[in-house]
Design an enzyme around this catalytic site. Structure first.
Site, mmCIF file in Angstrom:
data_model
loop_
_atom_site.group_PDB
_atom_site.id
_atom_site.type_symbol
_atom_site.label_atom_id
_atom_site.label_comp_id
_atom_site.label_asym_id
_atom_site.label_seq_id
_atom_site.Cartn_x
_atom_site.Cartn_y
_atom_site.Cartn_z
ATOM 1 N N TYR A 48 0.846 -1.200 0.000
ATOM 2 C CA TYR A 48 0.000 0.000 0.000
ATOM 3 C C TYR A 48 0.879 1.247 0.000
ATOM 4 C CZ TYR A 48 -3.549 3.400 1.245
ATOM 5 O OH TYR A 48 -4.372 4.485 1.243
ATOM 6 N N ASP A 49 1.898 1.257 0.866
ATOM 7 C CA ASP A 49 2.774 2.427 0.960
ATOM 8 C C ASP A 49 3.482 2.693 -0.370
ATOM 9 O OD1 ASP A 49 3.842 1.637 4.354
ATOM 10 O OD2 ASP A 49 2.039 2.636 3.599
ATOM 11 N N LYS A 133 5.738 2.602 16.941
ATOM 12 C CA LYS A 133 4.582 2.627 16.032
ATOM 13 C C LYS A 133 3.768 1.362 16.321
ATOM 14 C CE LYS A 133 3.281 3.246 11.183
ATOM 15 N NZ LYS A 133 2.248 2.217 11.140
#
Length: 817
Positions: A48-49, A133
């Site tokens: 996706y990135d 994260k």
């Protein structure tokens, strides 16, 4: 969020920026829908990135390509309708994610911050807050006068979902704040992550197994699913945790801290859990040290993370740096590479998906990677297996991609098992791989039907759509749908039970079911599910539902031919193409025998669609399933003679151009028709008869004709051409007022339903399309017409309301002024 269809071929090349941008938007919106709405991501985050950054770069280079639905203007996914919507006072923006996790990446972020702040080499290092994260679900907690009043998901960044009742079940989250220095803010929005610890996840799955229930896939999806449970009692059963990491709206906070680090300290004092794995560091080198320290202990952490986050520590400098588009300039997330491990391939099998997709799967010696024991890994498709040259016996690197989907990354070639080549030098033997390269099976391992792979597609598919048990449920769902056979009452639950309990093995079996079959099926399903209906408890047996279902099945036996064709589930054949087949060829008998070159002669049928239709009917098992339907009493209605307009399409020159002979263009096909005026003559043409064609075209044609299969195809085409010409009327039927016109319907019409309007337009000869383009002749717009109306106005397409459409339909053919 808009739904997109899977592209019929591969992605557009990068030298076509407009098409590439459209494809990227469609893919990213689909992936975002899977991730944020369905909690079922099909690709790892890194993919996706990668696509997101490509689209972002493309839109930067070509600003005119940015559209209102571009993912670069969004933060996350759509809001589910089951929860009340909550509009965030301060948007929950996402942080830019970098995949360059080397020391250079951290230094580049530091250099960017210094440049934005106008600092030079003589200025001191910038102080950063470095933290984890987390891999969970972002939540906004709103406190007023010290009490929790609302909890909302991120949603699309602007509007989230009200999940207050579920969040209240998480014991780590304070329902009331502990005063700091005798004070709590008037309004305090705390942002953080709901997650599930690894040990809690394992305990939860152990309980699921004890109960005989389905186990969960991973902690992230389990946590997200729990927060979005409509029943808070079910959410309370999931062992969720929380970490605070930021702020939303704040009002009336006396002595608000000046740095991010001290703000987290105060949040901890208010009663919020804050991760201890954080630090205030100086400059890019401090970020690099933090990154490496966390990487070293990542596997020993009690919860999953997928990277680290760097933030400028000074809140004043954060305000000065501000935002770019959807992301803060003062923060960045750096992901770690997906976790990897070595293991051995024991075998390579193929799986058949519910739509017939054939996927190679490596069966592995069990290996612990990414927090789970992996025994299978996807090899994606035939090209990927060949590119990586994965073989049985190989030692491979397995990655739990995106921390969700295990995949084989590469082969460790120096560990490949080898055998001596027979007959080679005894003292210096030659060696060869012990196992051969992988080959995709020619037939489906489930049903034995042919496996086909369309040109330009990576995925191969089983062609036995009506027969294959792996596709059975999906085939029946499609077949019974409202716009197909419209079998009233045959919903998903009944279809599942009919298939799982072995009442239906093929679609034709639907028409053999009896009242006793349905009642027995219901009884067995209830016993399996541990359900006792009230009627059974009262000593009665409900039969009305089964009688209604039988009536619905019987009523579906006489569908219009076009709807019957659509119901068969032929790949790439939607309502429009099914109608084209019915309108032009006229009968099922003609359609099921039509080869691809003949189908290519029909309007709006391209090579991919023609091959898909021909492949479907070329599969004997599909023909058997079709015969079984007809024998069961299904009788498509509205058959007629072939359309006389097809006559010109059946001219030899037209058909020659559709044969797929390399280098035989439409112009060369006309030249060939002079040398070989009939298909029979073409089959036996001699080289000296082709003197008018270029040498390379002649060579290509003769090579094509040398194939027995091609000559058989030519004979079949010639025979069917003769039948069509003999069956069609001498003259074409009178044209409708909209013959050959393309019309788009949008919005809600005042009196007609969408289906009614579509039927009227098609009866007048129009093609009803779902999208507006330069080829659109009319747009019929009702209330709330939206983007299609705007597109029509932009392209100067004539727009009609319902009254205008009805008036147009009353005009004589040829008069559309």
């Amino acid at each position: 969020m808009s739904k997109t269809e899977e592209p019929a071929s591969g992605p557009p090349s990068k030298d076509r920026p407009e098409a590439r941008a459209a494809w990227l938007r469609a893919e990213l919106n689909r992936y975002a829908h899977e991730y944020y709405v369905l909690d079922q991501p099909s690709v790892p985050d890194v993919e996706y990135d990668r696509l997101y950054r490509e689209l972002e770069a493309l839109e930067t280079e070509h600003p005119e390509l940015k559209t209102p639905d571009s993912p670069t203007l969004r933060v996350g996914g759509a809001v589910l309708p089951e929860f009340a919507a909550v509009r965030h006072v301060i948007p929950m923006l996402s942080i830019r994610t970098e995949t360059d996790t080397t020391a250079n990446g951290a230094r580049a972020f530091d250099a960017s911050v210094r440049r934005e702040l106008g600092l030079d080499d003589t200025d001191p290092p910038v102080e950063y807050a470095a933290e984890l994260k987390f891999d969970g679900l972002a939540i906004n907690l709103r406190y007023e006068r010290g009490y929790l009043v609302q909890a909302a998901t991120r949603g699309d960044g602007t509007t989230g979902e009200d999940v207050t009742q579920n969040i209240r079940t998480i014991r780590q989250i304070p329902l009331g704040l502990s005063p700091v220095d005798g004070h709590v803010p008037d309004v305090l929005e705390v942002r953080g992550e709901v997650y599930m610890r690894r040990d809690d996840f394992e305990k939860l799955n152990a309980r699921q197994r004890e109960r005989g229930d389905k186990t969960f896939v991973n902690p992230r999806n389990t946590a997200a699913g729990a927060v979005r449970q409509l029943d808070p009692k079910m959410a309370a059963e999931r062992p969720l945790s929380f970490f605070a990491y930021g702020l939303g709206e704040v009002a009336g906070w006396k002595g608000m801290p000046g740095t991010h680090s001290s703000m987290l300290d105060v949040l901890q004092a208010f009663g919020f859990p804050v991760s201890n794995e954080r630090a205030a560091v100086a400059g890019g080198e401090g970020l690099v040290r933090f990154h490496e320290a966390i990487r070293a202990k990542r596997d020993s952490l009690p919860f999953d993370i997928d990277g680290v986050v760097y933030k400028v520590n000074s809140l004043a400098l954060q305000r000065e740096l501000g935002f770019r588009s959807r992301e803060p300039r003062w923060a960045v997330a750096h992901k770690y590479p997906a976790q990897e491990a070595l293991t051995t391939v024991e075998s390579i099998d193929v799986q058949v998906g519910r739509t017939g997709a054939i996927t190679p799967v490596a069966r592995l010696v069990p290996v612990f990677v990414g927090g789970v024991t992996v025994t299978n890994a996807t090899l994606h498709n035939e090209d990927e297996v060949r590119r990586k040259d994965v073989r049985v016996g190989d030692t491979v690197i397995v990655r739990r991609a995106g921390d969700v989907i295990p995949e084989v990354v590469s082969v460790v070639l120096d560990r490949r098992p080898l055998d001596d080549v027979p007959g080679s030098d005894l003292f210096n033997p030659q060696q060869q791989p012990k196992y051969p390269p992988f080959e995709l099976p020619k037939t489906c391992p489930v049903c034995g039907s042919h496996v086909v792979r369309e040109e330009g597609e990576a995925v191969a598919r089983c062609s036995g759509g009506l027969f294959c048990s792996a596709q059975r449920k999906e085939a029946i769902r499609h077949f019974a749908g409202r716009r197909m056979m419209d079998i009233e009452g045959l919903g998903e639950r009944y279809i599942d039970n009919l298939v799982e309990l072995d009442y239906v093995h093929g679609i034709a079996d639907l028409y053999k079911l009896t009242l006793e079959d349905f009642l027995e099926m219901k009884r067995r399903a209830d016993e399996r599910d541990g359900v006792t209906p009230e009627t059974v408890s009262a000593g009665k047996i409900a039969t009305k539902w089964a009688e209604n279902l039988l009536e619905g099945i019987q009523a579906s036996k006489t569908p219009p031919l076009a709807r019957f064709l659509f119901a068969l589930g032929i790949r790439h054949v939607g309502e429009s193409t099914a109608k084209t087949l019915a309108d032009w060829l006229g009968s099922l008998a003609m359609i099921r025998r039509a080869p691809a070159p003949l189908l290519l002669a029909l309007p709006d049928v391209g090579a991919t669609v023609a091959e898909a239709i021909a492949d479907f009917f070329a599969e004997p098992k599909n023909q058997q399933a079709l015969d079984a339907l007809l024998e069961a009493g299904v009788a498509p209605q509205g058959e007629h003679a072939p359309n006389a307009k097809l006559r010109e399409k059946l001219e030899p020159a037209e058909l020659y151009a559709t044969l797929g002979v390399p280098k035989l263009t439409a112009t060369r096909a006309k030249q060939l028709a002079v040398a070989a005026p009939t298909l029979a003559q073409l089959a036996s043409v001699e080289p000296d008869q082709l003197a008018g064609l270029p040498a390379d075209v002649t060579a290509s044609l003769l090579e094509w004709l040398a194939s027995h299969d091609h000559r058989a195809q030519l004979a079949k085409l010639d025979a069917l051409r003769g039948e069509l010409l003999a069956a069609m009327p001498a003259e074409a039927a009178e044209e409708g007022v909209l013959d050959g016109k393309t019309v788009v319907l949008t919005g809600t019409l005042p009196n007609l339903t969408r289906d009614e309007a579509k039927a009227m337009l098609e009866a007048a000869g129009a093609k009803v399309s779902g999208s507006v383009s330069k080829k659109t002749d009319y747009v019929v717009a009702g209330e709330d017409a939206g983007s299609k109306l705007a597109k029509a106005e932009e392209l100067n397409v004539k727009v009609l309301d319902e009254a205008g459409m009805l008036a147009l339909l009353k005009k004589p053919a040829g008069d559309q002024a």
